[in-house]
Write an enzyme that holds these catalytic residues in place. Structure first.
Site, PDB file in Angstrom:
ATOM      1  N   GLU A 103     -56.064  -4.762 -14.520  1.00 40.17           N
ATOM      2  CA  GLU A 103     -57.190  -4.011 -13.777  1.00 40.17           C
ATOM      3  C   GLU A 103     -57.291  -2.673 -14.566  1.00 40.17           C
ATOM      4  O   GLU A 103     -57.946  -1.849 -14.305  1.00 40.17           O
ATOM      5  CB  GLU A 103     -56.257  -3.442 -12.612  1.00 40.17           C
ATOM      6  CG  GLU A 103     -56.469  -4.086 -11.384  1.00 40.17           C
ATOM      7  CD  GLU A 103     -55.633  -5.321 -11.220  1.00 40.17           C
ATOM      8  OE1 GLU A 103     -54.687  -5.337 -11.956  1.00 40.17           O
ATOM      9  OE2 GLU A 103     -55.893  -6.243 -10.234  1.00 40.17           O
ATOM     10  N   ASN A 132     -55.957 -11.952 -12.170  1.00 40.95           N
ATOM     11  CA  ASN A 132     -57.087 -11.715 -11.704  1.00 40.95           C
ATOM     12  C   ASN A 132     -58.158 -11.481 -13.091  1.00 40.95           C
ATOM     13  O   ASN A 132     -57.442 -11.157 -14.203  1.00 40.95           O
ATOM     14  CB  ASN A 132     -57.411 -10.625 -10.681  1.00 40.95           C
ATOM     15  CG  ASN A 132     -56.614  -9.394 -11.518  1.00 40.95           C
ATOM     16  OD1 ASN A 132     -55.546  -9.295 -11.311  1.00 40.95           O
ATOM     17  ND2 ASN A 132     -57.547  -8.339 -11.990  1.00 40.95           N
ATOM     18  N   ASP A 145     -59.474 -10.006  -6.852  1.00 42.19           N
ATOM     19  CA  ASP A 145     -57.927  -9.831  -7.416  1.00 42.19           C
ATOM     20  C   ASP A 145     -57.068 -10.768  -6.979  1.00 42.19           C
ATOM     21  O   ASP A 145     -55.867 -10.624  -6.797  1.00 42.19           O
ATOM     22  CB  ASP A 145     -57.579  -8.243  -6.774  1.00 42.19           C
ATOM     23  CG  ASP A 145     -56.028  -7.813  -7.359  1.00 42.19           C
ATOM     24  OD1 ASP A 145     -55.880  -8.579  -8.506  1.00 42.19           O
ATOM     25  OD2 ASP A 145     -55.543  -6.954  -6.979  1.00 42.19           O
ATOM     26  N   TRP A 167     -45.639 -11.272  -5.890  1.00 41.87           N
ATOM     27  CA  TRP A 167     -44.569 -11.463  -6.475  1.00 41.87           C
ATOM     28  C   TRP A 167     -43.262 -11.966  -5.962  1.00 41.87           C
ATOM     29  O   TRP A 167     -42.611 -12.296  -6.734  1.00 41.87           O
ATOM     30  CB  TRP A 167     -44.572 -10.337  -7.719  1.00 41.87           C
ATOM     31  CG  TRP A 167     -44.141  -9.187  -6.994  1.00 41.87           C
ATOM     32  CD1 TRP A 167     -44.906  -8.023  -6.649  1.00 41.87           C
ATOM     33  CD2 TRP A 167     -42.769  -8.829  -6.484  1.00 41.87           C
ATOM     34  NE1 TRP A 167     -44.002  -7.338  -6.031  1.00 41.87           N
ATOM     35  CE2 TRP A 167     -42.934  -7.378  -5.929  1.00 41.87           C
ATOM     36  CE3 TRP A 167     -41.469  -9.461  -6.808  1.00 41.87           C
ATOM     37  CZ2 TRP A 167     -41.927  -6.970  -5.416  1.00 41.87           C
ATOM     38  CZ3 TRP A 167     -40.351  -8.708  -6.288  1.00 41.87           C
ATOM     39  CH2 TRP A 167     -40.636  -7.573  -5.563  1.00 41.87           C
TER      40      TRP A 167
END
Ligand code: CA
Length: 715
Positions: A226, A302, A347, A437
């Site tokens: 990101e 992503n 994402d 996760w």
């Protein structure tokens, strides 16, 4: 050796007894000898542990299933099933589980790590990439290591300054530090042996991933998709730290030679000038290994900017973003990949845990790889070839109607590509994923996968005239969240692709999973409820209040014939950082960072919560009638207020019930009627209360919590 002599003496004198025995007896003798050798090895275990800590090698790691006392790698085995063959703690006796020891941590940021236990020593990493070693039986701190990550690096963190675990190999413990170093520590004392910088520190790379050691090399990825980086995974010699190989997940500058032949192919799926900002695609969580096939598997994150218009001129699949990739364990060379979300712009990292299992599908034994992807689909792949066997959504999904069995591609619903339509796209799941996760677990006995699932919708809008910043978050997509969030544990049948049972929680961002041969599934949740369920039915068997949310996955080990369960507790991570307002709906949002270790019959208790901490009241709506609440008030005054405070306002010595995570689930009854928290001092009140009365008390506490929440002017 007495037993061997006795056995061999059974044969006629002067004749080799083994020769005279039938095949069956021969096997028996061998079994007895093996058993004796095993116990001899067990007897010298403590001595070996003292001489050479973390004595893990390829033989031990590949044979981990025959060594259930130890948990020597992140997901316990290379196949990352998070299933333990230990069965001393069972569905029948789990109610006797109590706190054996705990250790307070010197950080109060998010705790996401799974500890390792090797020959009686527990190794764990915490927020800020610190590492500690404890005597696994007593909790005595053996050593502590702080890599002194500069705190300003925190600005590179999308998702908290967390660390998910360490690796072990031949006397060393390895940790990836938040600022991009890979550090080898002497397992005996925590002193650094070598350290290498695995990233360009001028770029916004970070590491939160647990390393794994495969064939004498430490394998590690990184984070930062990101922020403006190019993803890759690398391997370093475990002895020396010498660089071995690297696999880039995104092609580089097309004017330069490709680092790897497959990147020339990959570049054909990219457009525009993605390489200038890196493209994203970091490898920040899953990593599995099949020694037989000699393949390493990992998931890729992503794409940078999310908005594909800025990344790749709104075109192309963008290999290997949002993909599962297999590479050769010796060279890092490409073997195959499966792209879950081609041309991703939501994402949809594909980094969730990759479980290796052998399943019977349509009558044939298949070597498969399982993933509950962030995008809401559960994938079953052939791990030799990467071929899609099946895919099915495990939560509600609005972005695709399914996955095409022939092409393996998602069948996208119209209007989801906001870069092309110029209009907002409302999707479920959103950027926090149907599963993130937090590790899932697979139990070969039940054949079920246990998934910490969630529903957090999101609306995506393209940002006009986006310019990446030199620091911080660099996503060209504006998002708003849907407020109707949910979180639950589901037991999923991967062969038939269907849900078998479910446990609902207050909200999203609950803990990772452990499952055992004791027919148990163990999980903590965001309300601080640490619970055990029957693996086959989902019946809730036991729970304790951990005083703080649990995000990390529990693990289990054995020392001196006793089975322990360990879990790292403490709130943090992406969800509270990004959606703090909604996150309070998940329950207790207080961070009390600790290692908790439990065993049967243990009687230790956590210290009282400190009184100066501001409570966050977020009760369920008060729906009970006035008579029920009044009855509850009388009962509370009679039985509860002496410890839990007048009018249910806690004094800090015991849990403030207005903020209890058990107000909406059966844990309330487990505590009041079954003594689920007796080891914390809260005994069963079954002698004076029944289920109706316990429910009346709960209705009263919910009412009080709502009154105080309204009075405090909180949302
Ligand atoms: Ca991401």
């Amino acid at each position: 050796m007495t037993n061997i002599e006795m056995t061999t003496a059974a044969g006629p004198v002067g004749v080799d007894p083994v020769v005279r025995l039938t095949d069956h007896r021969c096997l028996l003798v061998r079994a007895v000898i093996a058993l004796i050798l095993y116990f001899a090895a067990v007897a010298i275990e403590p001595a070996r542990a003292a001489e050479s800590a973390a004595n893990v090698d390829a033989v031990r790691l590949t044979g981990a299933d025959q060594d259930p006392a130890n948990w020597m790698t992140y997901g316990r085995t290379y196949g990352e099933q998070r299933f333990s063959p230990l069965a001393r703690i069972t569905a029948d006796n789990v109610k006797q589980l109590g706190l054996a020891w705990y250790a307070d941590l010197d950080t109060d940021r998010g705790q996401e790590a799974t500890p390792l236990v090797i020959d009686g020593v527990l190794y764990v990493s915490t927020a800020w990439s610190m590492v500690k070693a404890f005597d696994a039986k007593t909790g005595t701190l053996l050593w502590s290591y702080d890599p002194e990550v500069p705190r300003e690096i925190g600005v590179k963190a999308c998702c908290d300054v967390v660390n998910r675990g360490v690796a072990a190999w031949k006397g060393k413990i390895f940790v990836g530090t938040f600022d991009g170093r890979l550090v080898a520590l002497d397992a005996r004392n925590g002193k650094p042996v070598w350290s290498v910088m695995t990233v360009d520190p001028t770029r916004p790379y970070t590491i939160t991933q647990a390393p794994r050691v495969i064939k004498g090399r430490v394998v590690i990825g990184n984070s930062g998709s990101e922020y403006g980086v190019r993803g890759y995974i690398s391997a370093y010699d475990a002895e020396t730290g010498e660089f071995a190989w690297r696999f880039y997940t995104v092609p580089g500058d097309p004017a330069q030679p490709a680092e790897n032949p497959i990147l020339t192919e990959a570049a054909k799926t990219w457009h525009g000038d993605w390489w200038k900002r890196g493209g994203g695609g970091t490898v920040w969580e899953s990593l599995s290994y099949d020694p037989e096939l000699n393949l390493i598997y990992f998931g890729v994150g992503n794409g940078l900017e999310w908005d594909q218009g800025y990344r790749s001129a709104s075109q192309g699949d963008n290999w290997f973003l949002a993909s599962i990739v297999a590479i050769d364990a010796d060279t890092g060379a490409y073997a195959w990949h499966y792209q879950a979300t081609p041309g991703e712009e939501w994402d949809f990292d594909a980094v969730q845990q990759l479980i290796l299992a052998d399943l019977t599908i349509d009558g044939a034994r298949r070597q498969v790889l399982l993933q509950a992807n962030k995008n809401g689909f559960f994938y079953v792949l052939d791990r030799k070839t990467g071929q899609l066997i099946s895919a099915k959504n495990f939560t509600p999904v609005t972005w695709a109607s399914g996955v095409d069995q022939k092409t393996g591609r998602p069948i996208e619903n119209p209007g989801i590509r906001y870069d092309k339509t110029g209009k907002p796209a409302q999707l479920l799941p959103g950027a926090l994923g149907a599963h993130s996760w937090q590790a899932m677990a697979f139990n070969p006995k039940t054949g079920l996968v246990y998934i910490p699932a969630q529903e957090i919708g999101m609306t995506y809008t393209s940002t006009k005239d986006f310019n990446p910043a030199s620091i911080g978050w660099n996503v060209a997509t504006a998002t708003t969240n849907k407020t109707n969030v949910k979180g639950y544990l589901i037991a999923w049948d991967p062969v038939n692709q269907k849900e078998v049972w479910r446990a609902n929680y207050l909200g999203p961002w609950n803990g990772g999973l452990l499952t055992t041969a004791g027919d148990l599934v163990i999980q903590g949740n965001a309300a601080g409820d640490f619970s055990a369920y029957r693996a086959d039915t989902g019946e809730k068997l036991w729970s304790m209040f951990a005083q703080t949310p649990v995000m990390a996955a529990p693990m289990t080990y054995e020392v001196n014939g006793e089975q322990y369960i360990a879990v790292l507790v403490g709130w943090g991570g992406a969800y509270p950082l990004l959606q703090g307002r909604d996150a309070s709906k998940s329950g207790n949002i207080r961070n009390v960072s600790r290692v908790l270790v439990l065993k049967l019959g243990a009687m230790a208790s956590l210290p009282p919560l400190s009184p100066d901490t501001k409570l966050v009241l977020d009760p369920p709506p008060s729906t009970a009638d006035a008579a029920t609440v009044a009855a509850g008030e009388a009962l509370f005054g009679r039985f509860c207020s002496v410890c839990h405070g007048e009018a249910a306002v806690g004094g800090g010595v015991t849990p403030d019930l207005r903020a209890s995570g058990f107000l909406t689930d059966d844990g309330w009854y487990d505590i009041l009627l079954n003594g689920a928290l007796k080891d914390l001092g809260m005994v069963s009140f079954a002698a004076v209360l029944d289920r109706t009365k316990a429910g009346e008390i709960r209705a009263y506490v919910i009412q009080r919590s709502n009154e105080d929440k309204a009075a405090s002017g909180k949302n």
